[in-house]
Write a protein that holds these residues in place. Structure first.
Motif, PDB file in Angstrom:
ATOM      1  N   ARG A  13      14.135  30.120 -32.778  1.00 34.97           N
ATOM      2  CA  ARG A  13      13.566  30.305 -33.525  1.00 34.97           C
ATOM      3  C   ARG A  13      14.790  29.991 -34.881  1.00 34.97           C
ATOM      4  N   GLN A  14      15.752  31.186 -34.701  1.00 37.76           N
ATOM      5  CA  GLN A  14      16.658  31.506 -35.538  1.00 37.76           C
ATOM      6  C   GLN A  14      18.293  30.446 -35.627  1.00 37.76           C
ATOM      7  N   ALA A  15      17.520  30.258 -33.821  1.00 30.77           N
ATOM      8  CA  ALA A  15      18.775  29.077 -33.530  1.00 30.77           C
ATOM      9  C   ALA A  15      18.462  27.283 -33.327  1.00 30.77           C
ATOM     10  N   GLY A  16      17.410  27.126 -33.979  1.00 24.86           N
ATOM     11  CA  GLY A  16      16.710  26.124 -34.715  1.00 24.86           C
ATOM     12  C   GLY A  16      15.729  24.991 -33.311  1.00 24.86           C
ATOM     13  N   GLN A  17      15.586  25.915 -32.255  1.00 27.36           N
ATOM     14  CA  GLN A  17      15.206  25.493 -30.859  1.00 27.36           C
ATOM     15  C   GLN A  17      13.903  25.470 -31.013  1.00 27.36           C
ATOM     16  N   ASP A  18      13.411  24.332 -30.401  1.00 24.81           N
ATOM     17  CA  ASP A  18      11.564  24.383 -30.207  1.00 24.81           C
ATOM     18  C   ASP A  18      10.883  24.864 -28.941  1.00 24.81           C
ATOM     19  N   PRO A  19      10.274  26.167 -29.722  1.00 24.49           N
ATOM     20  CA  PRO A  19       9.560  27.286 -28.881  1.00 24.49           C
ATOM     21  C   PRO A  19       9.204  26.789 -27.574  1.00 24.49           C
ATOM     22  N   ASP A  20       8.623  25.300 -27.294  1.00 23.32           N
ATOM     23  CA  ASP A  20       7.538  24.808 -26.491  1.00 23.32           C
ATOM     24  C   ASP A  20       8.114  24.225 -25.050  1.00 23.32           C
ATOM     25  N   GLU A  21       9.786  24.375 -25.305  1.00 22.08           N
ATOM     26  CA  GLU A  21      10.561  23.944 -24.199  1.00 22.08           C
ATOM     27  C   GLU A  21      10.804  25.544 -22.984  1.00 22.08           C
ATOM     28  N   ILE A  22      11.375  26.392 -23.807  1.00 26.63           N
ATOM     29  CA  ILE A  22      10.841  27.613 -23.132  1.00 26.63           C
ATOM     30  C   ILE A  22       9.785  27.790 -22.491  1.00 26.63           C
ATOM     31  N   GLU A  23       8.760  27.584 -22.885  1.00 30.75           N
ATOM     32  CA  GLU A  23       7.543  27.729 -22.244  1.00 30.75           C
ATOM     33  C   GLU A  23       7.546  26.598 -21.352  1.00 30.75           C
ATOM     34  N   ALA A  24       7.993  25.809 -21.424  1.00 28.76           N
ATOM     35  CA  ALA A  24       7.935  24.496 -20.211  1.00 28.76           C
ATOM     36  C   ALA A  24       8.975  24.780 -18.815  1.00 28.76           C
ATOM     37  N   GLU A  25      10.006  25.524 -19.776  1.00 25.97           N
ATOM     38  CA  GLU A  25      11.296  25.914 -18.351  1.00 25.97           C
ATOM     39  C   GLU A  25      10.637  27.448 -17.583  1.00 25.97           C
ATOM     40  N   LEU A  26       9.878  28.699 -18.327  1.00 25.10           N
ATOM     41  CA  LEU A  26       9.294  29.247 -17.628  1.00 25.10           C
ATOM     42  C   LEU A  26       8.401  29.090 -16.801  1.00 25.10           C
ATOM     43  N   ARG A  27       6.965  28.056 -17.239  1.00 22.20           N
ATOM     44  CA  ARG A  27       6.223  27.654 -16.397  1.00 22.20           C
ATOM     45  C   ARG A  27       6.739  26.304 -14.842  1.00 22.20           C
ATOM     46  N   ALA A  28       7.492  25.715 -15.583  1.00 19.34           N
ATOM     47  CA  ALA A  28       8.038  25.014 -13.852  1.00 19.34           C
ATOM     48  C   ALA A  28       9.165  26.454 -13.057  1.00 19.34           C
ATOM     49  N   GLN A  29       9.546  27.178 -13.437  1.00 16.54           N
ATOM     50  CA  GLN A  29      10.229  28.423 -12.653  1.00 16.54           C
ATOM     51  C   GLN A  29       8.873  28.892 -11.973  1.00 16.54           C
ATOM     52  N   ARG A  30       7.305  28.982 -12.804  1.00 15.93           N
ATOM     53  CA  ARG A  30       7.012  30.213 -12.303  1.00 15.93           C
ATOM     54  C   ARG A  30       5.762  29.086 -10.680  1.00 15.93           C
ATOM     55  N   HIS A  31       5.992  27.926 -10.849  1.00 15.50           N
ATOM     56  CA  HIS A  31       5.578  26.891 -10.211  1.00 15.50           C
ATOM     57  C   HIS A  31       6.490  26.830  -9.592  1.00 15.50           C
ATOM     58  N   ALA A  32       7.718  26.554  -9.459  1.00 17.16           N
ATOM     59  CA  ALA A  32       8.495  26.844  -8.162  1.00 17.16           C
ATOM     60  C   ALA A  32       8.414  27.823  -7.255  1.00 17.16           C
ATOM     61  N   GLU A  33       8.028  29.525  -8.150  1.00 17.11           N
ATOM     62  CA  GLU A  33       7.637  30.404  -7.398  1.00 17.11           C
ATOM     63  C   GLU A  33       6.547  30.538  -6.229  1.00 17.11           C
ATOM     64  N   ILE A  34       5.750  29.922  -7.111  1.00 14.84           N
ATOM     65  CA  ILE A  34       4.358  29.711  -6.650  1.00 14.84           C
ATOM     66  C   ILE A  34       4.172  28.978  -4.940  1.00 14.84           C
ATOM     67  N   GLN A  35       5.176  27.686  -5.165  1.00 17.37           N
ATOM     68  CA  GLN A  35       5.020  26.940  -3.957  1.00 17.37           C
ATOM     69  C   GLN A  35       5.844  27.680  -3.268  1.00 17.37           C
ATOM     70  N   ARG A  43       5.318  33.071 -23.080  1.00 19.47           N
ATOM     71  CA  ARG A  43       5.974  32.347 -24.283  1.00 19.47           C
ATOM     72  C   ARG A  43       6.614  34.405 -24.888  1.00 19.47           C
ATOM     73  N   PRO A  44       7.336  34.839 -24.238  1.00 24.05           N
ATOM     74  CA  PRO A  44       7.993  35.630 -24.662  1.00 24.05           C
ATOM     75  C   PRO A  44       8.579  35.843 -26.230  1.00 24.05           C
ATOM     76  N   LEU A  45       8.409  36.256 -26.974  1.00 24.58           N
ATOM     77  CA  LEU A  45       8.722  37.333 -28.126  1.00 24.58           C
ATOM     78  C   LEU A  45       9.793  36.917 -28.584  1.00 24.58           C
ATOM     79  N   ALA A  46      10.523  37.837 -27.246  1.00 27.52           N
ATOM     80  CA  ALA A  46      11.675  38.221 -27.759  1.00 27.52           C
ATOM     81  C   ALA A  46      12.617  36.523 -27.969  1.00 27.52           C
ATOM     82  N   ARG A  47      12.202  35.928 -27.141  1.00 27.52           N
ATOM     83  CA  ARG A  47      12.934  34.368 -26.753  1.00 27.52           C
ATOM     84  C   ARG A  47      12.106  33.612 -27.791  1.00 27.52           C
ATOM     85  N   ILE A  48      11.139  33.538 -28.078  1.00 21.50           N
ATOM     86  CA  ILE A  48      10.860  32.638 -28.840  1.00 21.50           C
ATOM     87  C   ILE A  48      11.543  32.869 -30.662  1.00 21.50           C
ATOM     88  N   LEU A  49      11.484  33.810 -31.034  1.00 18.77           N
ATOM     89  CA  LEU A  49      11.665  34.356 -32.161  1.00 18.77           C
ATOM     90  C   LEU A  49      13.851  33.592 -32.230  1.00 18.77           C
TER      91      LEU A  49
END
Length: 600
Positions: free
Chosen positions: A16-38, A7-13
């Protein structure tokens, strides 16, 4: 590794200003991390698989290559390797001309000790001293009870000694296998063979080196693995050698001599069939050399090769044969033999006064010094020297023994008229009996030079022509006359037509001059004289026999000549030559792998 926050602070802020859900950002980054680990895990697995494949290929390839190599090789028993395996202990046998063994190898054991492993060192030392009386008991006890870690005790053991040491029961006494040199015939041909000794030694093997005779002369050849263990075949005939040594030993007793020498040689080839020097020794237990005194007192002294003597009247045939060859005389030429003869301030006498003149035949037959000198004067010193040099009297014999170079003739440094005179009847020039045998063989070989050899060859080596065949034939006839009518009548052997010459020479004193009652008596001969096959030379050192009317006789005619007759009667039938020239075949069983080598 730097981890990216979910949950990088810059992207979360911004979200929120753009009216998006911050949890989607976390899910995207988590999926990317899992792909790199694999991806990383997959790459590691692929790498492991590649290395495993490489290892399997190398392992199975090595096994396959080894199986292929074993399948294509010859089967062999496994061998144990020890620290002493680098020592070359193999040594070829030495055999006689018929393939009979003169020297071979015997498996034996050496004995050494590890003092620290001994349970009772003092008791072990005492028991060893009783088994080996030649050991120093106190020294052995000191070695075994001291600080040493290793002690040699015996280099060679008999089976009985080995069993006695084994019965001691000490774990610190260790046996090491090795080969030793064995001479199964004992003293027979001891001077020819010479003997051997241990060289480089290890606890499991030892190098055997020749130390004299043919053992040393052919040491490198005998140890060369390239020869495949093939034996060295000598020209010696074991039966003839044994007979010669027996006859000479008896002659020493009968003639009260200090020593004796005998040489039997083939005329055409120069091969030595028998060569003895007495006293002799056992090469299995070679004695130590003398450090002082007369070298000839040692049994190691080879009188046939190393003994350099003034050979007396045996030399008289040489100026006579040369003068015949030069056309100056023949057998019937009359020579002034009036005695004494004066040369400068010196007088030359004959043993008997033969009156005014003698034929050349009688000059040799009666052994006239004066008559021989007259003939030598016809030749002159220069021609005399050249002929003796051509016969080999100015250099050591080329026989294949390490002692040969030590038997260099003693030749006068100057050659004035008096020297030429004395040399003509065998005084003033000293040579070995083997030199004399070679020179007589040259006369027997129709004047073609004969060089002695101890190697049995298929084809004789032809020497240079030093005397014409015609002159050689006349010289042989004169030698025959010496035996039938002259000084060597006791050398006559019915059926063999022996021709020869006696020679009696006074022994020189170490400080100068000559002994009056010590001499060297020699008889040099060849037979049959019409076509000689053998040359025989017999030399007795200080012989003396009782005369019929009292007193003693030391002349060669009374000492060396009858010994030569006994040898001819004993030896010659063994070699296939019967009386009156009847030749019988002599079977010579030679080993198939015997190797003949050229003279060194």
């Amino acid at each position: 590794m730097i981890r990216t926050p979910l949950r990088p602070l810059a992207r979360i802020l911004s979200a929120r200003q753009a009216g998006q859900d911050p949890d989607e950002i976390e899910a995207e980054l988590r999926a990317q991390r899992h792909a790199e680990i694999q991806d990383r895990a997959r790459r590691r697995a692929e790498t492991r698989l590649k290395w495993m494949v490489v290892c399997f290929v190398v392992a199975f390839g090595t096994v396959g290559l080894r199986m292929g190599a074993l399948a294509s090789s010859q089967p062999a028993e496994p061998r144990a390797h020890a620290s002493g395996a680098q020592i070359i202990s193999q040594r070829a046998d030495i055999v006689d001309r018929r393939g009979r063994v003169l020297a071979t190898n015997l498996s034996t054991h050496a004995l050494y000790a590890h003092p620290r492993d001994l349970v009772d060192p003092a008791t072990a030392a005492a028991k060893l001293a009783r088994i080996f009386p030649d050991l120093d008991a106190e020294r052995l006890k000191k070695d075994l009870t001291g600080e040493r870690k290793f002690v040699w005790i015996k280099k060679k053991l008999s089976p009985e000694q080995m069993q006695a040491v084994h019965d001691i029961g000490e774990p610190g006494l260790v046996f090491g296998p090795r080969e030793m040199r064995l001479y199964p015939n004992g003293r027979l041909a001891s001077h020819v063979l010479g003997g051997s000794q241990f060289g480089a030694e290890g606890v499991s093997s030892a190098e055997v080196l020749g130390m004299a005779g043919v053992e040393k002369a052919f040491d490198r050849w005998l140890r060369d693995p390239a020869n495949g263990g093939a034996p060295l075949q000598l020209s010696i005939d074991l039966t003839a050698q044994a007979a010669m040594e027996e006859v000479l030993a008896n002659s020493i007793k009968v003639m009260n001599a200090k020593g004796a020498t005998g040489i039997l040689m083939e005329v055409k080839s120069g091969e030595i069939l028998a060569m003895a020097s007495l006293p002799d020794f056992d090469p299995n237990d070679r004695p130590r050399p003398l450090t002082k005194g007369d070298p000839s007192d040692s049994p190691l002294f080879n009188r046939a090769v190393q003994g350099v003597y003034e050979l007396g009247s045996t030399f008289k045939i040489f100026p006579i044969a040369q003068a015949i060859d030069e056309g100056l005389i023949n057998a019937n030429t009359m020579i002034n033999a009036s005695s004494p003869m004066k040369i400068g301030k010196y007088l030359i006498h004959d043993f008997h006064n033969y009156g005014g003149q003698l034929s050349v035949r009688d000059v040799l037959g009666k052994s006239s010094n004066v008559g021989t000198v007259r003939i030598a004067q016809m030749l002159g010193p220069e021609r005399q020297q050249k002929f003796l040099k051509d016969l080999g009297f100015f250099e050591p014999t080329p026989v294949e023994m390490t002692e040969a170079p030590t038997g260099k003739p003693i030749v006068p440094s100057r050659w004035p008229a008096v020297t030429a005179a004395t040399v003509s009847f065998g005084h003033g020039l000293a040579a070995s009996p083997l030199h004399l045998a070679s020179a007589f063989a040259t006369i027997g070989n129709d004047g073609r030079r004969v060089r002695p050899t101890l190697i049995h060859r298929k084809v004789p080596v032809q020497g240079e022509q030093v005397l014409s065949p015609k002159a050689a034939k006349q010289a042989r006839d004169l030698l025959r006359y010496v035996v039938t009518k002259g000084t060597a009548r006791q050398a006559e052997v019915a059926g063999y037509e022996v021709g020869g010459k006696t020679g009696t020479a006074d022994k020189p004193r170490p400080g100068g001059g000559y002994y009056k009652n010590r001499n060297v008596s020699t008889f040099a001969s060849m037979y049959p004289t019409d076509d000689p096959e053998y040359v025989l030379v017999v030399t007795l050192d200080e012989p003396k026999v009782s005369a019929a009317g009292g007193g003693e006789m030391r002349t060669a005619g009374a000492t060396a000549a009858p010994v030569a007759a006994a040898l001819i009667q004993r030896l010659t039938p063994m070699l296939g030559l019967q009386p009156d020239g009847l030749k019988l075949p002599v079977i010579e069983p030679r080993p198939a792998d015997a190797v003949r080598v050229s003279a060194q």
